[in-house]
Write an enzyme that holds these catalytic residues in place. Structure first.
Site, PDB file in Angstrom:
ATOM      1  CG  HIS A  91      -6.534   4.674 -13.470  1.00  0.00           C
ATOM      2  ND1 HIS A  91      -5.620   4.632 -14.482  1.00  0.00           N
ATOM      3  CD2 HIS A  91      -7.588   3.917 -13.855  1.00  0.00           C
ATOM      4  CE1 HIS A  91      -6.109   3.872 -15.452  1.00  0.00           C
ATOM      5  NE2 HIS A  91      -7.291   3.421 -15.105  1.00  0.00           N
ATOM      6  CG  ASP A 109     -14.529   0.530 -11.877  1.00  0.00           C
ATOM      7  OD1 ASP A 109     -15.330   0.294 -12.785  1.00  0.00           O
ATOM      8  OD2 ASP A 109     -13.357   0.110 -11.870  1.00  0.00           O
TER       9      ASP A 109
HETATM   10  N1  ACO Z   1      -7.096   3.857  -1.494  1.00  0.00           N
HETATM   11  C1  ACO Z   1      -6.046   4.142  -0.660  1.00  0.00           C
HETATM   12  N2  ACO Z   1      -4.756   4.201  -1.053  1.00  0.00           N
HETATM   13  C2  ACO Z   1      -4.512   3.970  -2.344  1.00  0.00           C
HETATM   14  C3  ACO Z   1      -5.528   3.670  -3.273  1.00  0.00           C
HETATM   15  C4  ACO Z   1      -6.864   3.624  -2.800  1.00  0.00           C
HETATM   16  N3  ACO Z   1      -7.879   3.345  -3.615  1.00  0.00           N
HETATM   17  N4  ACO Z   1      -4.987   3.482  -4.495  1.00  0.00           N
HETATM   18  C5  ACO Z   1      -3.662   3.642  -4.348  1.00  0.00           C
HETATM   19  N5  ACO Z   1      -3.372   3.942  -3.054  1.00  0.00           N
HETATM   20  C6  ACO Z   1      -2.032   4.231  -2.499  1.00  0.00           C
HETATM   21  C7  ACO Z   1      -1.219   2.962  -2.333  1.00  0.00           C
HETATM   22  O1  ACO Z   1      -1.354   2.426  -1.039  1.00  0.00           O
HETATM   23  C8  ACO Z   1       0.173   3.442  -2.612  1.00  0.00           C
HETATM   24  O2  ACO Z   1       0.657   4.057  -1.462  1.00  0.00           O
HETATM   25  P1  ACO Z   1       2.257   3.989  -1.119  1.00  0.00           P
HETATM   26  O3  ACO Z   1       2.945   4.692  -2.242  1.00  0.00           O
HETATM   27  O4  ACO Z   1       2.356   4.694   0.189  1.00  0.00           O
HETATM   28  O5  ACO Z   1       2.592   2.519  -1.042  1.00  0.00           O
HETATM   29  C9  ACO Z   1      -0.002   4.526  -3.674  1.00  0.00           C
HETATM   30  O6  ACO Z   1      -1.360   5.016  -3.478  1.00  0.00           O
HETATM   31  C10 ACO Z   1       0.152   4.023  -5.093  1.00  0.00           C
HETATM   32  O7  ACO Z   1      -0.700   2.897  -5.266  1.00  0.00           O
HETATM   33  P2  ACO Z   1      -0.280   1.624  -6.079  1.00  0.00           P
HETATM   34  O8  ACO Z   1      -1.134   0.472  -5.668  1.00  0.00           O
HETATM   35  O9  ACO Z   1       1.205   1.426  -6.032  1.00  0.00           O
HETATM   36  O10 ACO Z   1      -0.682   2.100  -7.553  1.00  0.00           O
HETATM   37  P3  ACO Z   1      -0.988   1.193  -8.788  1.00  0.00           P
HETATM   38  O11 ACO Z   1      -0.868   2.059  -9.977  1.00  0.00           O
HETATM   39  O12 ACO Z   1      -0.199  -0.069  -8.748  1.00  0.00           O
HETATM   40  O13 ACO Z   1      -2.547   0.767  -8.557  1.00  0.00           O
HETATM   41  C11 ACO Z   1      -4.881   0.749  -8.590  1.00  0.00           C
HETATM   42  C12 ACO Z   1      -3.611   1.357  -9.171  1.00  0.00           C
HETATM   43  C13 ACO Z   1      -4.797  -0.785  -8.586  1.00  0.00           C
HETATM   44  C14 ACO Z   1      -6.068   1.152  -9.448  1.00  0.00           C
HETATM   45  C15 ACO Z   1      -5.079   1.263  -7.142  1.00  0.00           C
HETATM   46  O14 ACO Z   1      -5.226   2.665  -7.152  1.00  0.00           O
HETATM   47  C16 ACO Z   1      -6.279   0.611  -6.439  1.00  0.00           C
HETATM   48  O15 ACO Z   1      -6.134  -0.479  -5.870  1.00  0.00           O
HETATM   49  N6  ACO Z   1      -7.472   1.286  -6.461  1.00  0.00           N
HETATM   50  C17 ACO Z   1      -8.674   0.695  -5.890  1.00  0.00           C
HETATM   51  C18 ACO Z   1      -9.279  -0.306  -6.864  1.00  0.00           C
HETATM   52  C19 ACO Z   1      -9.904   0.350  -8.068  1.00  0.00           C
HETATM   53  O16 ACO Z   1     -10.667   1.284  -7.963  1.00  0.00           O
HETATM   54  N7  ACO Z   1      -9.598  -0.206  -9.255  1.00  0.00           N
HETATM   55  C20 ACO Z   1     -10.173   0.245 -10.524  1.00  0.00           C
HETATM   56  C21 ACO Z   1      -9.140   0.836 -11.425  1.00  0.00           C
HETATM   57  S1  ACO Z   1      -9.898   1.457 -12.886  1.00  0.00           S
HETATM   58  C22 ACO Z   1     -10.188   0.084 -13.766  1.00  0.00           C
HETATM   59  O17 ACO Z   1      -9.508  -0.888 -13.759  1.00  0.00           O
HETATM   60  C23 ACO Z   1     -11.369   0.104 -14.600  1.00  0.00           C
END
Ligand code: ACO
Length: 428
Positions: free
Chosen positions: A306, A363
């Site tokens: 998140h 989720d």
């Molecule tokens: N699985 C594996 N790696 C992950 C995940 C994941 N679910 N989420 C983040 N990471 C990693 C990224 O690859 C990144 O790694 P890096 O620093 O080596 O590049 C690091 O963790 C940070 O992730 P970002 O994408 O930069 O974080 P951001 O805050 O932009 O994204 C998000 C947050 C979109 C929710 C992300 O965690 C994600 O895609 N999760 C999966 C989708 C999801 O569950 N979304 C629901 C969110 S809650 C909602 O909207 C109701």
């Protein structure tokens, strides 16, 4: 406003910037005059360090897994309150008295029906259209049916359109479902609660009486509470940005629905259950954990991570508890729940997820409950939209009522070509 200020040094110039203090949470550096004073913009794509507005609705402390609506912790609301009461709280700032709650519930209930012609509107969609596509279209179209409540400068119009949106969303979502399965639409039954009415419109048929299971009604009402609002997330910011131009509320909420649909946002509940189904049994978990960690693989653990929570999402805790309640009430079980629990355990002990502070979000478990209740995965995000409508509407009202409100208009760091002369076609 505090006396504190930040000092920005640009070359040999020093620019003092005011620091604003909220009631809790990080202070904010006020850069509104920065461009006038320095000719520079700030750069923050994704808004990771930018507060886009002032709000008194919802507070999140992501480091400690805290979520408050108007000051009240989400766990207390989920345990003791109802979705109607939380809606009143978000819209009005305080918990209602018994009379206020009755009156509010009566008002919402009065608006549950849709203009009859909207039923024909549905028939223009393909039967296999995704419910979120239908929701975007139908909600956007509401402004063509209810133009008596689209004058956003009139507080009465704003109030009525807000009530209409909250009240009609279950009818709209249930009709999207009915259309996809080829069953007749059911009119709302206003003797039922908000949530029971939605369950009946979704799963009932005109030829038989439909009995709402009280435990399912309670669980779904709680799921609605958990999704009601969440500060300045992508879809809420979309609603605010659309609304900042003076667009009508129905159009703004349709924009919010479009944004919510993405798999990085509300679409993750559908994606999370699809992922759990793909994983299937616990012995296959490690393979997917490895894929999620592999930089060359686009796969991510859906329902994990998140932008704000760097700790357990407090909504996921309630959601996990609710799974068992629904299973017990319906006397069902789903082996995917065991897979989900095991996946969570393995991920939370894995260095990659620990270092990046990736925890289950709202989720991760919701799909298992919604599936046990009988919703197809394509309806999951529609349910999220239904519940989040109250947050969108409350945030939109807060913005429009602010006398200092301006159109949202971000700037950019331009990296394209500088000015050049047009070259006629025969010389290129
Ligand atoms: N699985 C594996 N790696 C992950 C995940 C994941 N679910 N989420 C983040 N990471 C990693 C990224 O690859 C990144 O790694 P890096 O620093 O080596 O590049 C690091 O963790 C940070 O992730 P970002 O994408 O930069 O974080 P951001 O805050 O932009 O994204 C998000 C947050 C979109 C929710 C992300 O965690 C994600 O895609 N999760 C999966 C989708 C999801 O569950 N979304 C629901 C969110 S809650 C909602 O909207 C109701």
């Amino acid at each position: 406003m505090s006396d504190k200020q930040a000092m920005l040094t640009i070359g040999d110039r020093e620019l003092p910037l005011p620091i604003l203090e909220g009631t809790t949470g990080p202070d904010v550096v006020d850069i509104r005059k920065l461009y006038n004073q320095s000719g520079m913009f700030t750069y923050d794509p994704g808004y990771t360090s930018t507060a886009s507005c002032e709000s008194a609705l919802t507070y999140i402390d992501g480091e400690n897994g805290v979520l408050l609506h108007r000051g009240y912790p989400i766990r207390q609301l989920a345990e003791h309150s109802s979705f109607m009461e939380v809606s009143y709280l978000l819209l009005n700032g305080e918990l209602p008295s018994a009379d206020e709650l009755d009156e509010f519930t009566r008002t919402i209930t009065r608006h549950t029906m849709l203009h009859e012609q909207l039923a024909t509107f549905y028939r223009g969609f393909r039967r296999d259209g995704h419910p979120m596509a239908i929701m975007c279209g139908v909600v956007g179209a509401l402004s063509a049916f209810y133009h008596d409540s689209t004058d956003i400068s009139d507080p009465d119009h704003r109030r009525i359109s807000s009530h209409r949106l909250i009240a009609k969303m279950p009818t709209i979502a249930a009709m999207a479902y009915k259309y996809s399965v080829g069953q007749p639409f059911l009119y709302p039954d206003n003797s039922l609660s908000y949530t029971a009415n939605f369950l009946r419109m979704t799963f009932g048929v005109p030829s038989e009486a439909y009995e709402v299971h009280p435990a399912v009604e309670r669980a779904l009402d709680r799921i609605f509470i958990l999704h009601a609002d969440h500060e300045q997330n992508a879809s809420t910011s979309t609603v605010r940005l659309a609304g900042s131009s003076g667009a009508n509320p129905f159009a703004c909420i349709a924009a919010g629905i479009a944004c919510l649909w993405g798999p990085a946002h509300g679409g993750a509940n559908e994606a999370a259950l699809n992922m759990l189904r793909e994983i299937g049994t616990p012995d296959r978990i490690q393979h997917y954990i490895d894929r999620a960690k592999d930089k060359n693989d686009p796969f991510r653990l859906m329902g994990f991570g998140h932008r704000v929570y760097k700790n357990y999402d407090p909504r996921a805790i309630v959601m996990q508890k609710t799974v068992r309640e629904v299973f017990d009430a319906l006397k069902v079980d789903d082996p995917l729940f065991e897979t989900a629990l095991r996946l969570e355990e393995i991920a939370l002990h894995d260095d990659y997820f620990i270092e990046k502070k990736l925890f289950p979000n709202v989720d991760f478990y919701s799909g298992i409950i919604l599936s046990a209740i009988g919703f197809p995965t394509t309806m999951f995000t529609a349910l999220f939209a239904l519940a989040r409508t109250v947050g969108w509407v409350a945030q939109w009202n807060e913005m429009i009522s602010d006398p200092g409100q301006k159109i949202g208009r971000p700037r950019q760091l331009y990296t394209g070509p500088t000015q050049r002369d047009y070259v006629p076609l025969d010389q290129r």
